[in-house]
Design a protein around this motif. Sequence first.
Motif, mmCIF file in Angstrom:
data_model
loop_
_atom_site.group_PDB
_atom_site.id
_atom_site.type_symbol
_atom_site.label_atom_id
_atom_site.label_comp_id
_atom_site.label_asym_id
_atom_site.label_seq_id
_atom_site.Cartn_x
_atom_site.Cartn_y
_atom_site.Cartn_z
ATOM 1 N N ALA A 1 0.836 -1.207 0.000
ATOM 2 C CA ALA A 1 0.000 0.000 0.000
ATOM 3 C C ALA A 1 0.865 1.248 0.000
ATOM 4 C CB ALA A 1 -0.911 0.002 1.220
ATOM 5 N N SER A 2 0.423 2.245 -0.750
ATOM 6 C CA SER A 2 1.072 3.555 -0.749
ATOM 7 C C SER A 2 -0.012 4.602 -0.578
ATOM 8 C CB SER A 2 1.823 3.787 -2.058
ATOM 9 O OG SER A 2 0.904 3.914 -3.140
ATOM 10 N N ALA A 3 0.405 5.800 -0.197
ATOM 11 C CA ALA A 3 -0.573 6.877 -0.028
ATOM 12 C C ALA A 3 -1.299 7.153 -1.336
ATOM 13 C CB ALA A 3 0.138 8.138 0.469
ATOM 14 N N MET A 4 -0.582 7.122 -2.449
ATOM 15 C CA MET A 4 -1.181 7.410 -3.745
ATOM 16 C C MET A 4 -2.209 6.348 -4.137
ATOM 17 S SD MET A 4 -1.487 9.473 -6.204
ATOM 18 C CE MET A 4 -0.093 10.574 -5.949
ATOM 19 N N THR A 5 -1.869 5.072 -3.943
ATOM 20 C CA THR A 5 -2.810 4.005 -4.308
ATOM 21 C C THR A 5 -4.045 4.041 -3.430
ATOM 22 O OG1 THR A 5 -0.929 2.622 -4.981
ATOM 23 C CG2 THR A 5 -3.043 1.524 -4.717
ATOM 24 N N LEU A 6 -3.854 4.299 -2.144
ATOM 25 C CA LEU A 6 -5.001 4.407 -1.241
ATOM 26 C C LEU A 6 -5.876 5.592 -1.620
ATOM 27 C CD1 LEU A 6 -3.305 3.557 2.164
ATOM 28 C CD2 LEU A 6 -5.292 2.362 1.194
ATOM 29 N N ALA A 7 -5.244 6.697 -1.987
ATOM 30 C CA ALA A 7 -6.013 7.874 -2.390
ATOM 31 C C ALA A 7 -6.785 7.600 -3.674
ATOM 32 C CB ALA A 7 -5.078 9.059 -2.581
ATOM 33 N N ASN A 8 -6.161 6.871 -4.601
ATOM 34 C CA ASN A 8 -6.858 6.517 -5.840
ATOM 35 C C ASN A 8 -8.039 5.591 -5.558
ATOM 36 O OD1 ASN A 8 -5.433 7.930 -7.861
ATOM 37 N ND2 ASN A 8 -3.741 6.482 -7.755
ATOM 38 N N ARG A 9 -7.844 4.624 -4.658
ATOM 39 C CA ARG A 9 -8.958 3.740 -4.311
ATOM 40 C C ARG A 9 -10.048 4.532 -3.608
ATOM 41 N NH1 ARG A 9 -8.608 -1.744 -0.604
ATOM 42 N NH2 ARG A 9 -8.471 -0.202 1.086
ATOM 43 N N ALA A 10 -9.649 5.478 -2.747
ATOM 44 C CA ALA A 10 -10.619 6.319 -2.048
ATOM 45 C C ALA A 10 -11.441 7.129 -3.044
ATOM 46 C CB ALA A 10 -9.899 7.252 -1.076
ATOM 47 N N ASP A 11 -10.780 7.652 -4.064
ATOM 48 C CA ASP A 11 -11.472 8.442 -5.073
ATOM 49 C C ASP A 11 -12.530 7.599 -5.784
ATOM 50 O OD1 ASP A 11 -11.901 10.796 -6.632
ATOM 51 O OD2 ASP A 11 -10.761 9.882 -8.260
ATOM 52 N N CYS A 12 -12.195 6.359 -6.106
ATOM 53 C CA CYS A 12 -13.161 5.461 -6.754
ATOM 54 C C CYS A 12 -14.290 5.085 -5.798
ATOM 55 C CB CYS A 12 -12.446 4.202 -7.247
ATOM 56 S SG CYS A 12 -11.289 4.507 -8.601
ATOM 57 N N LEU A 13 -13.957 4.885 -4.543
ATOM 58 C CA LEU A 13 -14.990 4.573 -3.552
ATOM 59 C C LEU A 13 -15.965 5.733 -3.415
ATOM 60 C CD1 LEU A 13 -12.729 2.886 -0.848
ATOM 61 C CD2 LEU A 13 -14.678 1.783 -1.990
ATOM 62 N N LEU A 14 -15.442 6.938 -3.430
ATOM 63 C CA LEU A 14 -16.317 8.107 -3.336
ATOM 64 C C LEU A 14 -17.215 8.210 -4.562
ATOM 65 C CD1 LEU A 14 -17.188 10.638 -1.835
ATOM 66 C CD2 LEU A 14 -15.348 11.875 -3.006
ATOM 67 N N LYS A 15 -16.635 7.982 -5.732
ATOM 68 C CA LYS A 15 -17.434 8.031 -6.961
ATOM 69 C C LYS A 15 -18.486 6.933 -6.979
ATOM 70 C CE LYS A 15 -14.303 10.428 -10.123
ATOM 71 N NZ LYS A 15 -13.444 11.056 -9.104
ATOM 72 N N ALA A 16 -18.214 5.834 -6.275
ATOM 73 C CA ALA A 16 -19.194 4.755 -6.141
ATOM 74 C C ALA A 16 -20.174 5.031 -5.000
ATOM 75 C CB ALA A 16 -18.486 3.427 -5.904
ATOM 76 N N LYS A 17 -20.065 6.227 -4.409
ATOM 77 C CA LYS A 17 -20.917 6.675 -3.306
ATOM 78 C C LYS A 17 -20.791 5.762 -2.088
ATOM 79 C CE LYS A 17 -24.095 9.415 -6.040
ATOM 80 N NZ LYS A 17 -25.487 9.794 -6.335
ATOM 81 N N ARG A 18 -19.524 5.499 -1.748
ATOM 82 C CA ARG A 18 -19.197 4.779 -0.515
ATOM 83 C C ARG A 18 -18.293 5.700 0.310
ATOM 84 N NH1 ARG A 18 -16.992 -1.041 -2.141
ATOM 85 N NH2 ARG A 18 -16.821 -1.152 0.115
ATOM 86 N N PRO A 19 -18.873 6.780 0.844
ATOM 87 C CA PRO A 19 -18.051 7.821 1.476
ATOM 88 C C PRO A 19 -17.299 7.381 2.726
ATOM 89 C CG PRO A 19 -20.378 8.220 1.900
ATOM 90 C CD PRO A 19 -20.308 7.123 0.879
ATOM 91 N N LEU A 20 -17.875 6.501 3.520
ATOM 92 C CA LEU A 20 -17.183 6.092 4.739
ATOM 93 C C LEU A 20 -15.947 5.266 4.416
ATOM 94 C CD1 LEU A 20 -20.124 5.205 7.168
ATOM 95 C CD2 LEU A 20 -18.850 7.336 6.944
#
Length: 217
Positions: free
Chosen positions: A77-96
């Motif tokens: 895991a890296s900060a960038m990969t986690l941030a990218n996954r977070a961005d996709c999760l948000l776009k999938a409307k999984r904010p938590l």
Amino acid sequence: IVCSPKSYRSIIMSDFTEEEDLEIYAEEETAVLAVPSGGEDFEAAGNAKASASEAKSSGNYDAAVEYFTTAMELGGASAMTLANRADCLLKAKRPLAALSDCDEALKINPDSAKSLRCRGTTLRHLGRYEESLKSLVAAQAIDFNPDTEEIRLFVSKKVAAIEAQKVQQRLADEEILREKVRKQREELAQRREEEAAEERERARAQAGGMGGMPGGM
């Protein structure tokens, strides 16, 4: 009168328009994703990231999340990969889940502008504007982004409205307290006046009784 956090939030949200309310995401029931410990197959991890980016570009955010997870399982895991996954999760409307990934990314790199930007945007969609503004301001200080600036300005207005509501609530509470103190003082003054009147009446009664006593005593 002191509003509970829930009722206070209702007061604040009542000022928003219907269109703006549609931008508030419901807190999902889906569990927060774990952060894979990962291995050292960096080539395979890179291929998974490429697949994730392709899925993200096509709007298949759930698949992108899976690919980013695979990438971390393969290469760590890296900060960038986690941030990218977070961005996709948000776009999938999984904010938590998105917020959790942002927080984990910032543990790895507290100065990750992408993580701060995604965190601020996620908090904005959760209606947590004051927290959102802090992350957005921090992200902009590290790496200014015009799109983020639009969100920051929007959130700033919401925070200003919240602060104004807090001031109004405080003033209302102070007025209620002043009115309560005023009534208490009036009641105390009235009670003292009544007691003084009773004392004067007793004194007159005693004086009248003494005036009627025989003078030959």
